[in-house]
Design a protein around this motif. Structure first.
Motif, PDB file in Angstrom:
ATOM      1  N   HIS A 109      16.713   4.776 -13.036  1.00  0.00           N
ATOM      2  CA  HIS A 109      15.770   4.479 -11.959  1.00  0.00           C
ATOM      3  C   HIS A 109      14.798   3.413 -12.454  1.00  0.00           C
ATOM      4  O   HIS A 109      14.092   3.607 -13.461  1.00  0.00           O
ATOM      5  CB  HIS A 109      15.011   5.742 -11.557  1.00  0.00           C
ATOM      6  CG  HIS A 109      15.905   6.801 -10.977  1.00  0.00           C
ATOM      7  ND1 HIS A 109      15.966   7.087  -9.634  1.00  0.00           N
ATOM      8  CD2 HIS A 109      16.804   7.644 -11.581  1.00  0.00           C
ATOM      9  CE1 HIS A 109      16.836   8.058  -9.427  1.00  0.00           C
ATOM     10  NE2 HIS A 109      17.362   8.408 -10.598  1.00  0.00           N
ATOM     11  N   ILE A 110      14.782   2.277 -11.734  1.00  0.00           N
ATOM     12  CA  ILE A 110      14.009   1.110 -12.173  1.00  0.00           C
ATOM     13  C   ILE A 110      12.972   0.754 -11.105  1.00  0.00           C
ATOM     14  O   ILE A 110      13.280   0.742  -9.900  1.00  0.00           O
ATOM     15  CB  ILE A 110      14.944  -0.091 -12.431  1.00  0.00           C
ATOM     16  CG1 ILE A 110      16.045   0.301 -13.433  1.00  0.00           C
ATOM     17  CG2 ILE A 110      14.161  -1.292 -12.940  1.00  0.00           C
ATOM     18  CD1 ILE A 110      17.161  -0.726 -13.538  1.00  0.00           C
ATOM     19  N   GLU A 111      11.784   0.431 -11.549  1.00  0.00           N
ATOM     20  CA  GLU A 111      10.664   0.123 -10.658  1.00  0.00           C
ATOM     21  C   GLU A 111      10.537  -1.393 -10.479  1.00  0.00           C
ATOM     22  O   GLU A 111      10.490  -2.139 -11.465  1.00  0.00           O
ATOM     23  CB  GLU A 111       9.396   0.683 -11.298  1.00  0.00           C
ATOM     24  CG  GLU A 111       8.208   0.798 -10.381  1.00  0.00           C
ATOM     25  CD  GLU A 111       7.054   1.472 -11.116  1.00  0.00           C
ATOM     26  OE1 GLU A 111       6.742   2.621 -10.779  1.00  0.00           O
ATOM     27  OE2 GLU A 111       6.499   0.847 -12.054  1.00  0.00           O
ATOM     28  N   GLY A 139      -0.118  -2.696  -7.293  1.00  0.00           N
ATOM     29  CA  GLY A 139       0.097  -1.259  -7.452  1.00  0.00           C
ATOM     30  C   GLY A 139       1.248  -0.709  -6.616  1.00  0.00           C
ATOM     31  O   GLY A 139       1.674   0.427  -6.807  1.00  0.00           O
ATOM     32  N   ARG A 140       1.720  -1.500  -5.675  1.00  0.00           N
ATOM     33  CA  ARG A 140       2.815  -1.026  -4.803  1.00  0.00           C
ATOM     34  C   ARG A 140       4.157  -1.405  -5.448  1.00  0.00           C
ATOM     35  O   ARG A 140       4.370  -2.564  -5.829  1.00  0.00           O
ATOM     36  CB  ARG A 140       2.708  -1.644  -3.414  1.00  0.00           C
ATOM     37  CG  ARG A 140       3.759  -1.121  -2.418  1.00  0.00           C
ATOM     38  CD  ARG A 140       3.456   0.321  -2.019  1.00  0.00           C
ATOM     39  NE  ARG A 140       4.558   0.904  -1.269  1.00  0.00           N
ATOM     40  CZ  ARG A 140       4.706   0.778   0.059  1.00  0.00           C
ATOM     41  NH1 ARG A 140       3.851   0.081   0.755  1.00  0.00           N
ATOM     42  NH2 ARG A 140       5.705   1.382   0.656  1.00  0.00           N
ATOM     43  N   THR A 141       5.038  -0.419  -5.574  1.00  0.00           N
ATOM     44  CA  THR A 141       6.368  -0.662  -6.147  1.00  0.00           C
ATOM     45  C   THR A 141       7.432   0.035  -5.305  1.00  0.00           C
ATOM     46  O   THR A 141       7.123   0.911  -4.489  1.00  0.00           O
ATOM     47  CB  THR A 141       6.468  -0.109  -7.587  1.00  0.00           C
ATOM     48  OG1 THR A 141       6.263   1.310  -7.551  1.00  0.00           O
ATOM     49  CG2 THR A 141       5.461  -0.772  -8.521  1.00  0.00           C
ATOM     50  N   VAL A 142       8.675  -0.376  -5.515  1.00  0.00           N
ATOM     51  CA  VAL A 142       9.830   0.361  -4.974  1.00  0.00           C
ATOM     52  C   VAL A 142      10.735   0.686  -6.158  1.00  0.00           C
ATOM     53  O   VAL A 142      10.778  -0.061  -7.140  1.00  0.00           O
ATOM     54  CB  VAL A 142      10.607  -0.449  -3.912  1.00  0.00           C
ATOM     55  CG1 VAL A 142       9.777  -0.634  -2.660  1.00  0.00           C
ATOM     56  CG2 VAL A 142      11.092  -1.781  -4.460  1.00  0.00           C
ATOM     57  N   THR A 143      11.407   1.817  -6.060  1.00  0.00           N
ATOM     58  CA  THR A 143      12.287   2.257  -7.148  1.00  0.00           C
ATOM     59  C   THR A 143      13.734   2.247  -6.684  1.00  0.00           C
ATOM     60  O   THR A 143      14.064   2.814  -5.630  1.00  0.00           O
ATOM     61  CB  THR A 143      11.908   3.672  -7.629  1.00  0.00           C
ATOM     62  OG1 THR A 143      10.553   3.651  -8.077  1.00  0.00           O
ATOM     63  CG2 THR A 143      12.806   4.116  -8.780  1.00  0.00           C
ATOM     64  N   VAL A 144      14.578   1.590  -7.463  1.00  0.00           N
ATOM     65  CA  VAL A 144      16.018   1.561  -7.171  1.00  0.00           C
ATOM     66  C   VAL A 144      16.742   2.328  -8.269  1.00  0.00           C
ATOM     67  O   VAL A 144      16.228   2.464  -9.392  1.00  0.00           O
ATOM     68  CB  VAL A 144      16.564   0.114  -7.092  1.00  0.00           C
ATOM     69  CG1 VAL A 144      15.846  -0.672  -6.017  1.00  0.00           C
ATOM     70  CG2 VAL A 144      16.461  -0.575  -8.437  1.00  0.00           C
TER      71      VAL A 144
END
Length: 894
Positions: free
Chosen positions: A203-205, A213-218
């Motif tokens: 799982h990578i951010e 501060g906003r991220t998505v995780t794939v």
């Protein structure tokens, strides 16, 4: 008429294998002969690199049994042999040999010289499997042997490619393909084997641009491909990410801005609902990339190494890059978590290297237009699958068929007949090598470097081998072929493609019936593999047991729809069967010598079985019975052959020849001939049965039947030279005799009852006894009178036939609804038996008392396991039954 004492198949099998071919017995005429049905089939062409494995032997045995049966039925029969050039497999073998012997690669030689070396290798080593097939007795027409790179077949390949191109069904473009980094070629979907393995899901951010501060995780199983990401994807209706529509993220490690796209590629219910998009390295991402016009960033090359586009990771192996990428992500605090994950890794069917999905310019064949007529051909019944359930599998694949990547980056194979113009970039596809571009007229053209998938030429096999695209007599006579026998593992690789290409090029199906055989498994029903060490080498086992015996062992388990269990025990018993037939022939030939008959003299061979010869206006009971059973067996064998029930064919010939002909008929005929009365009639009936039985057996066991048949018959011009050309027996009405069948079955029951009674009483089988036979009715009495000599001789007992209702005398007895048999013992015989029985009764009483004591002990039954107690109880019941039997026998003694 002397026949060697020991059955040694190696002594005569090679002789007949060579002679059949030398004399052209398997040659099929090119033109259709009047009044003859045609039977034709083509061999599933084995790879020219190969040698015969046990799966081949099963397949070839089934084909040969069916082919010989049709030939003997008088059909105009063609079994067309051949070999496949096996593109990848052969190129790999020769490249390996070059490395080992000369320490060079194909690139050191250059294309032309390398192909010459492959042809040299093919001529030197490629014939191994042909020699094995001939030695096995495969009844192919060897004058028609084909190779997929023969000139005629190459012409067919080019014609097919051009026709498909002209119809718009063959096209070239950049698409996602399965790439083998070891074989260095594209692969079709069917050439990729998927194996379950344990891996990880990382799982990578990814940080969202301009939203601190906003991220998505794939999540990904292949983090090294993230270097080529050109987008991340969210579902358009996923409420968690509505504020990210139109935004972008910064790709970690590469600091590249990539868009957030909205597409149904993302599944809101899986993981975080966000997926990375790598159009250059994933087939689903490739399609999404086309929908959103995303660029392709290729970070893994054809050698599975990282490209310059991978930045700091360029030049690394893909797995080495994975390790470095994960370490760097962890250092940047972008690796959120790692969890175990079960994944299905695609591997090259040939070399087992993990396949790399890559975008590459390849040639493709559009399959949907070809699949439609091929589906309809099965739906309409023009092609029938046996077993029928394989048609469902065929439909499932055909309805979901994808375009076929037909180009391969190899040097050995059919080179694609397309020429690229260096002046205008146009492509010229032609039947003959062109000298200029068809679009601009420039002479600066170069032929495409790729070759066609091996299965492309194999898909034309049923008609290219018969001379197409020329309209030959062979093609007119033998196409469509009658039957295809093959394994389920190439149902899609080969069978479906033959149907599609046959319908497209010939306008008709390539075969009428497809019989799918199972796998050969070991005694524990395990799949055979080199890693398990349970493979069977046909060359070794045929040398050990004989080709006939191994064929028979395979067929005994070959029921439609099931896998075949091949054990040493089955091969031993099959050799015993061959040995039984050999010994029966030795006995028959000895009887012929005694009677003064040199050979069986026949004006013609019986096709439809006639009645036995008579003695004083009536045929003996055993002749009427055996001819009846021969007739019944013949009908059943023909029906089983028609239905591809090979196991039934084997069981039927075993049951008739061993259980009936050898164990009963020969024993009776031995008595008849030894008596000296009407010996020639008895012998002639025996020889007729044996000759017909050899023909019944021939398709299954061709070598021993040819050897014995040649020795049995007197040669003259009206008879065929070989049993393989003799007519296959057909059932007739002239020898149906249900009464003889019932009477002989009753006689067998009398004999087996008397033998069993003697065995029960532990009487010496060599000791002649006195016996009484009480018939239940006049029919049984009449049979006992007619067969008295046989009954007495085969039981070593002098029976007295007692009238119905006579008082029963004391003695050991056995009764059935039809008769009762009593064995009478003389004084000394009775005394000896009394002593033996009394000793046996005393021993049984001791054992019974001991067992009862054990079971009556509470301390024992409280501690002993339940299975031990149950075992003692079962044995006690057996001892008590034996005691009752012995006491009854003792009381019956005079």
């Amino acid at each position: 008429m002397q026949l060697e004492k020991v059955y040694e198949p190696q002594r005569f099998e090679p002789h007949w294998a060579e002679l059949w071919i030398e004399r052209g017995y398997f040659h099929a005429p090119s033109v259709r002969l009047p009044g003859r049905d045609v039977f034709s089939l083509v061999i599933p062409p084995p790879n020219v690199t190969g040698s015969l494995h046990i799966g081949h032997m099963l397949e070839h045995t089934e084909i040969d049994v069916t082919t010989r049966w049709h030939r003997m039925r008088g059909h105009q029969t063609l079994w067309l042999p051949g070999q496949d050039h096996a593109g990848i497999a052969t190129q790999m073998v020769v490249e390996r040999a070059l490395k080992e012997t000369d320490n060079i690669t194909r690139h050191d030689l250059g294309r032309e010289k390398f192909v010459e070396r492959v042809w040299e290798w093919k001529e030197q080593y490629g014939g191994a499997i042909i020699g094995q097939m001939k030695r096995m007795g495969d009844s192919c027409d060897w004058s028609r042997n084909r190779f997929t790179l023969d000139d005629g077949l190459s012409k067919a390949v080019r014609e097919t490619f051009v026709r498909l191109y002209e119809k718009g069904l063959m096209y070239r473009g950049e698409y996602m393909v399965n790439w083998c980094p070891r074989c260095h070629t594209a692969l079709s979907d069917l050439e990729v084997v998927h194996e379950e393995s344990q891996g990880n899901l990382w799982h990578i951010e990814y940080p969202v641009k301009d939203m601190p501060g906003r991220t998505v995780t794939v999540a990904t199983t292949r983090p090294e491909t993230m270097l080529g990401d050109t987008a991340v994807c969210i579902h358009p209706e996923d409420e968690r990410y509505l504020d990210l529509h139109g935004r972008s993220v910064v790709l970690p490690l590469m600091d590249r801005e990539i868009p957030i796209i909205c597409d149904e590629l993302a599944d809101p219910k899986f993981g975080t609902g966000v997926v990375k998009v790598t159009p250059a390295h994933d087939p689903n991402d490739f399609e999404a990339g086309k929908r959103h016009n995303l660029p392709h960033v290729k970070v893994i090359d054809h050698n599975a190494q990282m490209t310059a586009a991978a930045g700091a990771y360029a030049g690394l192996d893909r797995y080495e890059a994975r390790t470095r990428v994960l370490a760097d992500l962890d250092a940047l605090k972008r690796l959120v978590k790692t969890e175990p994950y079960s994944l299905s890794a695609g591997k090259c069917q040939r070399c087992k290297a993990v396949v790399e999905p890559l975008v590459s310019k390849q040639w493709f064949c559009s399959m949907k237009p070809l699949a439609g007529p091929a589906i309809k051909a099965v739906e309409d019944g023009r092609i029938v699958f046996v077993p029928e359930n394989w048609s469902k599998t065929y439909y499932e694949w055909m309805y979901n068929i994808r375009d076929w990547c037909v180009s391969r980056q190899l040097w050995w194979g059919h080179r694609i007949p397309a020429w690229h113009c260096q002046a205008c970039g146009g492509i010229t596809v032609a039947r003959q090598d062109p000298d200029k571009c068809s679009q601009c007229g420039s002479s600066h053209i170069e032929q495409d470097q790729d070759v066609l998938d091996t299965w492309f030429s194999s898909g034309l096999w049923p008609f290219s081998t018969l001379g197409w695209p020329d309209q030959t007599e062979d093609l007119k006579t033998y196409y469509p072929t009658t039957l295809l026998i093959t394994g389920f593992d190439i149902l899609f690789f080969w069978v479906a493609r033959m149907v599609m290409l046959g319908m497209e090029m010939m306008g008709d199906v390539p075969f009428r019936t497809v019989y799918i055989h199972g796998l050969v498994r070991d005694a524990e029903r395990q799949k055979m593999s080199k890693t398990k060490g349970n493979t069977v080498d046909p060359l070794i086992v045929t040398g050990q047991y004989g080709t006939d015996a191994v064929r028979f062992a395979l067929l005994r388990g070959a029921a439609p729809g099931t896998d075949i269990v091949l054990s040493e025990e089955r091969m031993v018993s099959s050799r015993s069967f061959a040995n039984k037939i050999w010994n029966a022939a030795r006995f028959i030939f000895m009887q012929m010598e005694k009677v003064g008959v040199d050979d069986l003299e026949l004006d013609r061979l019986e096709t439809r079985i006639g009645p036995p010869g008579q003695i004083e206006a009536a045929a003996p009971l055993e002749d009427r019975w055996i001819f009846h059973r021969l007739n019944e067996t013949t009908a059943k064998i023909n029906a089983a052959q028609q239905a591809f029930r090979y196991h039934e064919v084997a069981d039927l010939v075993w049951g008739f020849l061993w259980d009936e002909f050898c164990d009963w008929y020969l024993e009776v005929k031995k008595l008849r001939i030894q008596s000296g009365e009407h010996s020639r009639v008895h012998l002639h009936n025996l020889l007729r049965v044996f000759e017909i039985a050899l023909r019944l057996l021939h398709p299954v066991m061709p070598f021993i039947t040819e050897e014995l048949w040649q020795r049995l018959l007197k040669r003259h011009d009206s008879l065929p030279e070989s049993i393989c050309l003799a007519p296959f027996p057909q059932a007739g009405d002239a020898c149906c005799d249900e009464r003889a069948a019932r009477d002989f079955a009753l006689l067998r029951e009398m004999i087996t009852s008397a033998r069993a009674l003697r065995a029960d009483q532990k009487l010496d089988p060599k000791q002649t006894l006195e016996g009484l036979l009480y018939p239940a009715g006049e029919a049984t009495a009449a049979l006992a009178r007619e067969a008295a000599t046989i009954l007495d001789a085969l039981t070593n007992t002098k029976f007295t036939l007692c009238p119905a209702g006579a008082a029963r005398l004391a003695g050991a007895s056995r009764a059935t609804p039809e008769f009762e048999i009593v064995l009478q013992l003389s004084g000394s015989q009775a005394d000896a038996m009394r002593q033996r029985l009394q000793k046996e009764i005393d021993q049984l009483n001791k054992v019974i008392e001991s067992s009862r004591r054990q079971l009556g002990s509470e301390s024992f039954t409280a501690k002993a396991p339940a299975q031990v107690i149950d075992g003692i109880r079962a044995k006690l019941a057996d001892y008590e039954a034996q005691l009752a039997k012995s006491m009854q026998a003792l009381q019956a003694l005079p």
